[in-house]
Design a protein around this motif. Structure first.
Motif, PDB file in Angstrom:
ATOM      1  N   THR A   1       1.319   3.772   2.084  1.00 41.03           N
ATOM      2  CA  THR A   1       2.111   4.171   3.255  1.00 41.03           C
ATOM      3  C   THR A   1       3.373   3.327   3.377  1.00 41.03           C
ATOM      4  N   THR A   2       3.254   2.044   3.017  1.00 36.26           N
ATOM      5  CA  THR A   2       4.444   1.198   3.088  1.00 36.26           C
ATOM      6  C   THR A   2       5.491   1.671   2.090  1.00 36.26           C
TER       7      THR A   2
ATOM      8  N   LEU B   1      16.812   8.099   4.170  1.00 35.12           N
ATOM      9  CA  LEU B   1      17.677   8.113   5.355  1.00 35.12           C
ATOM     10  C   LEU B   1      19.035   7.521   5.034  1.00 35.12           C
TER      11      LEU B   1
ATOM     12  N   VAL C   1      11.228   6.661   2.729  1.00 28.64           N
ATOM     13  CA  VAL C   1      11.897   7.327   3.848  1.00 28.64           C
ATOM     14  C   VAL C   1      13.168   6.581   4.217  1.00 28.64           C
ATOM     15  N   LEU C   2      13.072   5.254   4.210  1.00 29.52           N
ATOM     16  CA  LEU C   2      14.234   4.436   4.548  1.00 29.52           C
ATOM     17  C   LEU C   2      15.372   4.695   3.571  1.00 29.52           C
TER      18      LEU C   2
ATOM     19  N   ASN D   1       0.839  -1.193   0.000  1.00 28.51           N
ATOM     20  CA  ASN D   1       0.000   0.000   0.000  1.00 28.51           C
ATOM     21  C   ASN D   1       0.880   1.252   0.000  1.00 28.51           C
TER      22      ASN D   1
ATOM     23  N   ILE E   1       5.804   4.704   1.058  1.00 25.79           N
ATOM     24  CA  ILE E   1       6.381   5.921   1.642  1.00 25.79           C
ATOM     25  C   ILE E   1       7.441   5.557   2.666  1.00 25.79           C
ATOM     26  N   GLY E   2       7.108   4.534   3.493  1.00 28.20           N
ATOM     27  CA  GLY E   2       8.082   4.080   4.487  1.00 28.20           C
ATOM     28  C   GLY E   2       9.368   3.626   3.826  1.00 28.20           C
TER      29      GLY E   2
END
Lengths: 365, 355
Positions: free
Chosen positions: B328-329, B339, B335-336, B326, B331-332
């Motif tokens: 949000t995953t 980072l 982000v990872l 999905n 997006i996660g």
């Protein structure tokens, strides 16, 4: 007048790191765990100083990788039940009947390997979070903010906590010295003589120097308190701390008898606090350049606390996101709340000032 | 410092490789469901798997695993029936979910580890029975216990610390007029307290009618060593059996095994200690079931839970699983990656400036 550059209060970094560790403890979702690891490493890279303990993060990362590898290795060795795809069909070693329930080798299932990976990441994330605190917080400044009554115990704890980063730094120094000597032929052979002995000797030298330095600065003075009173307060504090530990264990153990839960916990807490209060009466402590728990420290601590609180909330709201299925294997998906919880630790970057480096300090002086 | 950074780089590489393989396997895994069918097995060539959801409130699901004979384990039967099964991630070998239940969104009494079980409080109890026989508490884990050929494997979600009742239907195929000929080890339907299909020496029980049947003192086996815990659990199980033998028909509910579904010795022995301590009060409903089963052909006891459609439950369990990624995953993941890139950039810049 320009304010001198200050480092953030060490307790704030510890609260931040413990918050991230609590968040990691709530989930086995690998992406969330990697996010938490990534957030703590990123903050360390941006905000660490150039002190010896600041370089210890890579050791914690290596430790985390070892944890993951060992967990997965044991899932292979002690095969056990699983499902899904059989990755490698190893022969099973038969065991006698007294070892019923233990498998050796046997087919390796994708689900059991995934479980091992998630489980290992779970522990590795917590280790890396605590390693981040060790890299960011100055352990000796942490000692300064320990209340007077807990001073003796606090010293022990701080020394114990800072042993590992010190060892890491010693290891780095010894290996650098070996490289400078360029003794390629012998460097691989005598592990004990070439590495372990110098590292231990270095650690011993360093702790002796630390003890002498602390002694010369008046650490560990007991002032005018009589020895009997010191004994009393020390006994109260230690018995109180033991009571708190036993009580805390009882609080989490559902089958503990009622008398071992709250009464022991509260009694231990009261005793411990009383010991601290009694021992700090009549002791006058002055602090040189006290670390204020200022706005940046509050912001850093709030980042960790927010991460922990949101993740604990997510265990109620979206529990399926935190424990992805491995049989059948599904994508480790999650919603907005766990994502925000995992990223909340980044607040510390915004809240904290740029680190004080010795090089920049020399430049401004 | 080249050497430590090499270490860091290799650690990162290992981590990334681990993630990549994970995702590859996750993506490629497509579990093949064997062909089981809803309801009791039609003949003795299969094993009927009964799942009683107990306090979860979804009734009972009965499903046949055709072609599963003697020598197969309970796990083989469950998988041959096509029932979705899930283990606890952090306790390998401990049964967590059947048919996707208890779903992670469900609130269990007293909470639960990974949203499914809390050993000793909420757990799946595992039972064995020959056709027309009585339920017997399984003496080994799901992947260890061998099935009774032509018989039954039962699961019941036990949700209180004080009772581990047997599944709510009697183990008897409706079609079979007389019990099918059984292979050697599994006993006749006579109310004997030895566990049918017991293969391990650990499962041989102390004689029924052991001392003091009236008060079954449950040992607090929670944290003691596995050997003594298992032994004391077996002892109290014998005591419970001694009591229940006074009341005919309730013997099916008394735990005769010394280990429950878990492969972890300490957790499972404590679970069976709990269950054996409470076998006598809990046997009221299943005693009725056992009594009625001897008369009618495997019908549910009056007032018992409804039998659900296991095909539909399997579909529901599959439907709950979100198959794709999905937003949000993703997006996660972004982000990872950000980072990682940002951290590397910062590290390089700092190394350059600090010389």
């Amino acid at each position: 007048m320009r304010r001198l550059p200050r480092s953030v209060h060490p307790v704030a970094w510890w609260i931040w790191a413990l918050g991230l560790a609590v968040a990691a403890a709530c989930t086995t979702n690998p992406i969330l765990l990697l996010l938490l690891i990534g957030v703590s490493c990123f903050v360390v890279l941006l905000r660490r100083g150039d002190a010896p303990w600041s370089r210890s993060l890579r050791v914690y990362l290596a430790l985390g990788a070892a944890i993951v590898a060992i967990r997965m290795l044991f899932r292979v060795l002690l095969g056990g039940p699983g499902g899904g795809t059989v990755l490698i069909d190893l022969p099973s070693i038969p065991l006698p009947s007294f070892a019923a329930g233990i498998h050796l080798l046997g087919p390796i299932y994708s689900s059991s390997l995934l479980d091992g990976l998630y489980d290992g990441l779970h522990l590795a994330a917590m280790v890396v979070c605590l390693g981040a605190a060790n890299s960011l917080a100055n352990p000796k400044r942490l000692l300064k903010s320990v209340p007077m009554g807990l001073y003796d115990i606090g010293t022990v704890v701080v020394v114990a906590v800072s042993v590992f980063p010190q060892l890491a730094e010693s290891l780095g120094r010894v290996r650098r010295a070996q490289r400078l000597r360029h003794d390629a032929a012998t460097s691989r052979r005598h592990l004990v003589r070439m590495t372990i002995v110098p590292v231990l000797a270095d650690a011993l030298d360093r702790s002796l120097a630390l003890a002498a330095a602390m002694d010369s600065r008046g650490y560990g003075r007991h002032g005018s308190a009589s020895s009997r009173r010191r004994l009393l307060t020390g006994a109260m504090t230690i018995v109180g701390l033991i009571g708190v530990c036993v009580g805390a264990y009882g609080l989490f153990d559902e089958r503990a008898p009622e008398t071992r839960r709250w009464p022991v916990f509260i009694a231990g807490l009261v005793l411990g606090v009383a010991g601290v209060v009694v021992s700090s009466i009549g002791r006058r402590v002055t602090r040189y350049r006290p670390d204020p728990f200022d706005l940046s420290a509050i912001g850093v601590a709030a980042g960790g606390a927010l991460s922990a609180a949101l993740m604990v909330w997510a265990t109620d709201v979206a529990p399926a996101d935190l424990h992805p299925d491995t049989l059948p294997a599904t994508w480790p998906v999650f919603g907005v709340l766990p994502l925000v919880a995992a990223c909340a630790g980044l607040l510390a970057v915004v809240a904290s000032p740029a680190p004080v480096l010795s090089r920049t300090r020399e430049a401004t002086a | 410092m080249p050497a430590p950074s090499r270490l860091l780089r290799s650690a990162t590489a290992v981590a990334l490789a681990g993630c990549a393989t994970t995702l590859a396997y996750v993506g490629s895994a497509a579990p093949a469901q064997a062909a089981g069918y809803n309801g009791y097995c039609k003949d003795a060539s299969g094993v009927t798997v009964v799942v009683d959801f107990g306090a979860i409130g979804k009734g009972i699901a009965i499903r046949c695993a055709p072609g599963v004979g003697g020598g197969a384990t309970d796990l083989d039967a469950v998988q041959a029936a096509g029932i979705p099964i899930q283990w606890m991630q952090r306790q390998p070998g401990f049964l967590c979910r059947l048919y996707g239940e208890p779903a992670a969104s469900r609130t269990l009494p007293g909470g639960g580890h990974e949203g499914c079980v809390r050993p000793g409080n909420t757990f799946w109890s595992v039972w064995q029975a020959a056709n027309g026989g009585k339920w017997a508490f399984a003496s080994a884990g799901v992947s260890e216990q061998t099935v009774t050929a032509g018989g039954f494997v039962g699961f019941r979600f036990s949700s209180t610390a004080t009772s581990a009742p047997a599944p709510g239907v009697a183990p008897k195929r409706p079609g079979a007029a007389s019990p099918a000929p059984k292979p050697s080890s599994t006993a006749k339907p006579a109310p004997k307290t030895t566990a049918p299909g017991a293969t391990r020496p650990a499962a041989t029980n102390p004689p029924a009618g052991s001392p003091d049947g009236s008060k079954t003192t449950a040992p607090q086996a929670g944290s003691s060593g596995k050997g003594s815990a298992a032994r004391s659990a077996a002892g109290s199980a014998g005591a419970a059996a001694g009591k229940s033998s006074a009341a005919p028909g309730s013997a099916g509910a008394s735990a005769t095994g010394s280990a429950s579904s878990g492969a972890r010795p300490s957790a499972s022995s404590s679970a069976s200690a709990k269950s054996s301590s409470s076998a006598s009060p809990s046997s009221s409903s299943s005693a009725a079931a056992g009594a009625s089963a001897t008369g009618s052909d495997g019908a549910v006891a009056a007032g018992g839970p409804a039998i659900g459609d296991s095909d539909k439950m399997i579909d529901d369990a599959k439907k709950d699983k979100s198959s794709g990624l999905n937003a949000t995953t993703l997006i996660g993941g972004g982000v990872l990656a950000a980072l990682a890139v940002g951290g590397a950039a910062v590290a390089i810049v700092r190394r350059r400036t600090s010389g």
